[in-house]
Design an enzyme around this catalytic site. Structure first.
Site, PDB file in Angstrom:
ATOM      1  N   SER A   1       0.852  -1.183   0.000  1.00 37.52           N
ATOM      2  CA  SER A   1       0.000   0.000   0.000  1.00 37.52           C
ATOM      3  C   SER A   1       0.890   1.236   0.000  1.00 37.52           C
ATOM      4  O   SER A   1       2.023   1.196   0.492  1.00 37.52           O
ATOM      5  CB  SER A   1      -0.899   0.028   1.244  1.00 37.52           C
ATOM      6  OG  SER A   1      -1.535   1.292   1.390  1.00 37.52           O
TER       7      SER A   1
ATOM      8  N   TYR B   1      -3.188   0.075  10.565  1.00 40.12           N
ATOM      9  CA  TYR B   1      -3.080  -0.406   9.185  1.00 40.12           C
ATOM     10  C   TYR B   1      -1.759   0.040   8.571  1.00 40.12           C
ATOM     11  O   TYR B   1      -1.051  -0.759   7.944  1.00 40.12           O
ATOM     12  CB  TYR B   1      -4.253   0.099   8.350  1.00 40.12           C
ATOM     13  CG  TYR B   1      -4.194  -0.336   6.911  1.00 40.12           C
ATOM     14  CD1 TYR B   1      -4.541  -1.639   6.552  1.00 40.12           C
ATOM     15  CD2 TYR B   1      -3.768   0.525   5.907  1.00 40.12           C
ATOM     16  CE1 TYR B   1      -4.466  -2.061   5.235  1.00 40.12           C
ATOM     17  CE2 TYR B   1      -3.685   0.112   4.580  1.00 40.12           C
ATOM     18  CZ  TYR B   1      -4.043  -1.179   4.256  1.00 40.12           C
ATOM     19  OH  TYR B   1      -3.963  -1.593   2.948  1.00 40.12           O
TER      20      TYR B   1
END
Length: 211
Positions: free
Chosen positions: A55, A69
């Site tokens: 990501s 996260y």
């Protein structure tokens, strides 16, 4: 290809340690378990390619309310960055595919749950920032900059088929300048100041620019 992942968004005080550990077990240790299984055979064959869906938040964690996260994706990036040098000795490539927002049921469910969650364990100001600023802006970001799963799949296929696979491949050019802020100023002041202003001072301008 390692693509397992779960999300978490919200004030830190409202997230249980068990939920955090579950996220890390999936996002980070899931990858570690996979690599431990496939790497020995790739070494023996002196060839292979491990593709990891990471990501953009593994490069810069300044997207507020994504603390855990982002931490999991930083762990993924650090793990792969350390491992790739050894892997190359055995002709094994490692590639990190780094999307920004992706429009999937995964993301939709995450934000629907966030809208219904209980934020009584944090202070009223933080709860207000999350529900009335973060969630609203996130919808605009996904609508304006979000990619489809098909688009991510096409980027991943290009990485897989590359004659010389890249170690990192960002799928959304809109996020490249933001990731570059971190390297432009080693003190971190440029990055943190820029994101602070985007979130708390120029959020209306940000939303307009995404329409």
């Amino acid at each position: 290809v390692s693509n397992a992942g779960v999300g978490m968004a919200g004030p830190l005080e409202c997230q249980s340690l068990a939920a955090m550990q579950n996220l890390m077990d999936t996002n980070f240790f899931g990858l570690v378990r996979l690599v431990k299984e496939v790497l020995p055979d790739m070494k023996r064959r002196r060839g292979g390619h491990i593709v990891v869906i990471s990501s953009i938040m593994g490069l810069q964690g300044s997207i507020v309310f994504n603390d855990i996260y982002a931490a999991s994706k930083f762990a993924v990036e650090g793990f792969c960055e350390s491992l790739v040098v050894q892997a190359l000795r055995f002709n094994v490539a490692i590639s990190l595919v780094e999307p920004g927002p992706v429009m999937t049921e995964f993301e939709t469910k995450l934000y629907e749950e966030a809208e219904r969650a209980d934020y009584s364990r944090t202070d009223p100001e933080t709860a207000d920032i999350f529900t009335n600023l973060y969630l609203r802006n996130s919808k605009d970001v996904f609508a304006g900059l979000g990619q489809t799963p098909e688009d991510i799949a096409e980027h991943t296929l290009r990485v897989i088929e590359a004659a010389r696979p890249p170690f990192r491949h960002q799928t959304n050019a809109a996020y490249t300048p933001m990731a570059a802020l971190k390297h432009a100023d080693p003190s971190g002041a440029l990055m943190t100041d820029t994101f602070y202003k985007l979130v708390f001072k120029y959020d209306a301008v940000l939303r307009l620019s995404l329409r």
